[in-house]
Write a protein that holds these residues in place. Structure first.
Motif, PDB file in Angstrom:
ATOM      1  N   MET A  14      22.916  13.788  29.579  1.00 58.73           N
ATOM      2  CA  MET A  14      21.583  14.360  29.731  1.00 58.73           C
ATOM      3  C   MET A  14      21.604  15.736  29.083  1.00 58.73           C
ATOM      4  N   LEU A  15      20.871  15.869  27.993  1.00 63.16           N
ATOM      5  CA  LEU A  15      20.750  17.132  27.270  1.00 63.16           C
ATOM      6  C   LEU A  15      19.378  17.699  27.626  1.00 63.16           C
ATOM      7  N   ARG A  16      19.353  18.815  28.367  1.00 69.42           N
ATOM      8  CA  ARG A  16      18.121  19.257  29.013  1.00 69.42           C
ATOM      9  C   ARG A  16      17.681  20.644  28.545  1.00 69.42           C
ATOM     10  N   LEU A  17      16.432  20.727  28.059  1.00 67.77           N
ATOM     11  CA  LEU A  17      15.811  22.013  27.742  1.00 67.77           C
ATOM     12  C   LEU A  17      15.286  22.612  29.039  1.00 67.77           C
ATOM     13  N   ASP A  18      15.605  23.869  29.299  1.00 68.90           N
ATOM     14  CA  ASP A  18      15.257  24.476  30.580  1.00 68.90           C
ATOM     15  C   ASP A  18      14.681  25.870  30.376  1.00 68.90           C
ATOM     16  N   ASN A  19      13.512  25.913  29.755  1.00 72.42           N
ATOM     17  CA  ASN A  19      12.798  27.171  29.557  1.00 72.42           C
ATOM     18  C   ASN A  19      11.301  26.922  29.778  1.00 72.42           C
ATOM     19  N   ALA A  54      13.364  17.532  29.138  1.00 76.80           N
ATOM     20  CA  ALA A  54      12.877  18.909  29.223  1.00 76.80           C
ATOM     21  C   ALA A  54      12.277  19.165  30.597  1.00 76.80           C
ATOM     22  N   GLU A  55      12.409  20.392  31.059  1.00 78.15           N
ATOM     23  CA  GLU A  55      11.871  20.791  32.351  1.00 78.15           C
ATOM     24  C   GLU A  55      10.399  21.173  32.232  1.00 78.15           C
ATOM     25  N   GLY A  56       9.666  20.943  33.294  1.00 83.49           N
ATOM     26  CA  GLY A  56       8.287  21.406  33.383  1.00 83.49           C
ATOM     27  C   GLY A  56       7.264  20.355  33.046  1.00 83.49           C
ATOM     28  N   PRO A  57       6.088  20.426  33.684  1.00 79.46           N
ATOM     29  CA  PRO A  57       5.042  19.421  33.478  1.00 79.46           C
ATOM     30  C   PRO A  57       4.127  19.692  32.294  1.00 79.46           C
ATOM     31  N   PHE A  60       7.071  19.172  26.682  1.00 75.33           N
ATOM     32  CA  PHE A  60       8.434  18.774  26.320  1.00 75.33           C
ATOM     33  C   PHE A  60       9.065  19.931  25.555  1.00 75.33           C
ATOM     34  N   CYS A  61       8.384  20.372  24.522  1.00 74.45           N
ATOM     35  CA  CYS A  61       8.804  21.555  23.769  1.00 74.45           C
ATOM     36  C   CYS A  61       7.646  21.976  22.874  1.00 74.45           C
ATOM     37  N   ALA A  62       7.279  23.259  22.962  1.00 71.48           N
ATOM     38  CA  ALA A  62       6.157  23.781  22.181  1.00 71.48           C
ATOM     39  C   ALA A  62       6.577  24.255  20.801  1.00 71.48           C
ATOM     40  N   GLY A  63       7.837  23.969  20.424  1.00 69.11           N
ATOM     41  CA  GLY A  63       8.297  24.355  19.086  1.00 69.11           C
ATOM     42  C   GLY A  63       9.155  25.586  19.126  1.00 69.11           C
ATOM     43  N   ALA A  64       9.015  26.419  18.122  1.00 68.30           N
ATOM     44  CA  ALA A  64       9.796  27.651  18.039  1.00 68.30           C
ATOM     45  C   ALA A  64       9.006  28.788  18.678  1.00 68.30           C
ATOM     46  N   LEU A  92      22.066  17.013  15.691  1.00 69.04           N
ATOM     47  CA  LEU A  92      21.617  16.081  16.723  1.00 69.04           C
ATOM     48  C   LEU A  92      21.384  14.694  16.143  1.00 69.04           C
ATOM     49  N   ALA A  93      20.709  14.631  14.999  1.00 76.22           N
ATOM     50  CA  ALA A  93      20.382  13.342  14.386  1.00 76.22           C
ATOM     51  C   ALA A  93      21.634  12.556  14.034  1.00 76.22           C
ATOM     52  N   ARG A  94      22.717  13.244  13.729  1.00 75.65           N
ATOM     53  CA  ARG A  94      23.918  12.578  13.225  1.00 75.65           C
ATOM     54  C   ARG A  94      24.995  12.375  14.283  1.00 75.65           C
ATOM     55  N   LEU A  95      24.635  12.536  15.549  1.00 72.90           N
ATOM     56  CA  LEU A  95      25.571  12.165  16.602  1.00 72.90           C
ATOM     57  C   LEU A  95      25.908  10.684  16.470  1.00 72.90           C
ATOM     58  N   PRO A  96      27.126  10.272  16.741  1.00 79.25           N
ATOM     59  CA  PRO A  96      27.492   8.871  16.569  1.00 79.25           C
ATOM     60  C   PRO A  96      26.895   7.936  17.602  1.00 79.25           C
ATOM     61  N   MET A  97      26.543   8.471  18.774  1.00 80.79           N
ATOM     62  CA  MET A  97      25.958   7.620  19.813  1.00 80.79           C
ATOM     63  C   MET A  97      24.429   7.681  19.762  1.00 80.79           C
ATOM     64  N   PRO A  98      23.734   6.632  20.229  1.00 85.52           N
ATOM     65  CA  PRO A  98      22.270   6.629  20.215  1.00 85.52           C
ATOM     66  C   PRO A  98      21.686   7.740  21.088  1.00 85.52           C
ATOM     67  N   THR A  99      20.538   8.247  20.665  1.00 85.69           N
ATOM     68  CA  THR A  99      19.855   9.324  21.383  1.00 85.69           C
ATOM     69  C   THR A  99      18.415   8.911  21.658  1.00 85.69           C
ATOM     70  N   VAL A 100      17.908   9.324  22.816  1.00 81.72           N
ATOM     71  CA  VAL A 100      16.540   8.998  23.221  1.00 81.72           C
ATOM     72  C   VAL A 100      15.847  10.272  23.686  1.00 81.72           C
ATOM     73  N   ALA A 101      14.713  10.613  23.093  1.00 83.34           N
ATOM     74  CA  ALA A 101      13.922  11.761  23.523  1.00 83.34           C
ATOM     75  C   ALA A 101      12.952  11.309  24.601  1.00 83.34           C
ATOM     76  N   VAL A 102      12.957  12.005  25.711  1.00 84.87           N
ATOM     77  CA  VAL A 102      12.071  11.703  26.839  1.00 84.87           C
ATOM     78  C   VAL A 102      10.929  12.711  26.807  1.00 84.87           C
ATOM     79  N   ILE A 103       9.788  12.291  26.266  1.00 84.82           N
ATOM     80  CA  ILE A 103       8.662  13.210  26.042  1.00 84.82           C
ATOM     81  C   ILE A 103       7.721  13.101  27.234  1.00 84.82           C
ATOM     82  N   GLN A 104       7.968  13.933  28.245  1.00 83.20           N
ATOM     83  CA  GLN A 104       7.191  13.863  29.482  1.00 83.20           C
ATOM     84  C   GLN A 104       5.871  14.622  29.369  1.00 83.20           C
ATOM     85  N   ALA A 105       5.753  15.462  28.353  1.00 83.52           N
ATOM     86  CA  ALA A 105       4.537  16.253  28.144  1.00 83.52           C
ATOM     87  C   ALA A 105       4.445  16.552  26.647  1.00 83.52           C
TER      88      ALA A 105
END
Length: 255
Positions: A14-19, A54-57, A60-64, A92-105
């Motif tokens: 679980m790779l989590r953005l927390d801001n 990502a944290e918060g309702p 998911f991420c507002a960018g930079a 991130l894109a080139r990690l050898p294992m599959p990745t899934v983005a969880v876009i909750q917002a």
């Protein structure tokens, strides 16, 4: 204080953005934390899949974070901020294992580009995606006009990048950008990732390399990784290494 966290349990990372107070907008420190976690995932091999959450309702991420780049001189903006962001999202894109983005917002700008660097995306029904950069006088800089062009139809990309329109989860699903729209996107992503535990780790990794080579995602490295992996398992490689260590001429069996 870290705003990007990594937890690994039962083969799922679980790779989590927390801001959440800043809508999980990226700062330079967050970018470096993200790439450090990607390096760890690649190095220790403990995870079969990675869920990007990502944290918060609200987002998911507002960018930079505008405050992080607004005052950067043009040359440094191109060299450090844009190319640096590319380097990290490519990691991130080139990690050898599959990745899934969880876009909750909502996923805007760099947040959408971050989700695009994952292999699959799951969205909540009320979430939207957008590329609003032109509204603040810039253009997408972290692959929004490049990687996204391979993932969604050109007219839809232009709708977002040129006109700044938001796209609903339903339209993103219809365009093939999103794998699933679910009321609980994290649970849906966990179910998808759980299926990987029933598959061959090596076959999954190689299949990802093959697909990336086909679509141009770091094609040169992917082709060489495939070839090197194949030759590393050969008797010829074993004989070559043994002969080098023994300081003798190798006798290759051709297998």
């Amino acid at each position: 204080m870290s705003a990007v966290h990594l937890q690994i349990a039962g083969g799922i990372a679980m790779l989590r953005l927390d801001n959440p107070a800043r809508l999980n907008a990226f700062t330079p420190a967050m970018l470096e934390q993200l790439v450090a976690h990607c390096d760890r995932l690649d190095r220790d091999g403990a995870a079969r899949a990675v869920l990007l959450v990502a944290e918060g309702p609200r987002a998911f991420c507002a960018g930079a974070d505008i405050g992080a780049w607004a005052g950067i001189p043009p040359a440094e903006f191109a060299r450090l901020w844009v190319r640096g962001g590319h380097r990290i999202f490519d990691r991130l894109a080139r990690l050898p294992m599959p990745t899934v983005a969880v876009i909750q917002a909502h996923a805007f700008g760099g947040g959408l580009e971050l989700a695009a660097a994952c292999d699959l995306r799951v969205m909540a029904p009320g979430a939207t995606i957008a590329l609003p950069e032109t509204q603040v006088g810039i253009v997408p800089g972290w692959s929004g006009t490049q990687r996204l062009a391979r993932l969604i139809p050109e007219p839809l990309l232009k709708e977002m990048a040129l006109f700044g329109r938001r796209v609903s989860a339903e339209r993103a699903l219809a365009a093939g950008f999103v794998a699933e729209v679910a009321e609980d996107p994290l649970a849906a992503a966990q179910a998808i990732a759980g299926k990987l535990l029933e598959t061959s780790p090596r076959a999954t990794e190689v299949a990802k390399y093959m697909i990336h080579a086909a679509v141009g995602e770091d094609r040169d490295a992917m082709i060489e990784a495939l070839g090197s992996g194949m030759i590393a398992a050969s008797a010829d490689k074993a004989e070559g290494v043994a002969a080098f260590a023994a300081k003798r001429k190798p006798v290759f069996p051709g297998t």
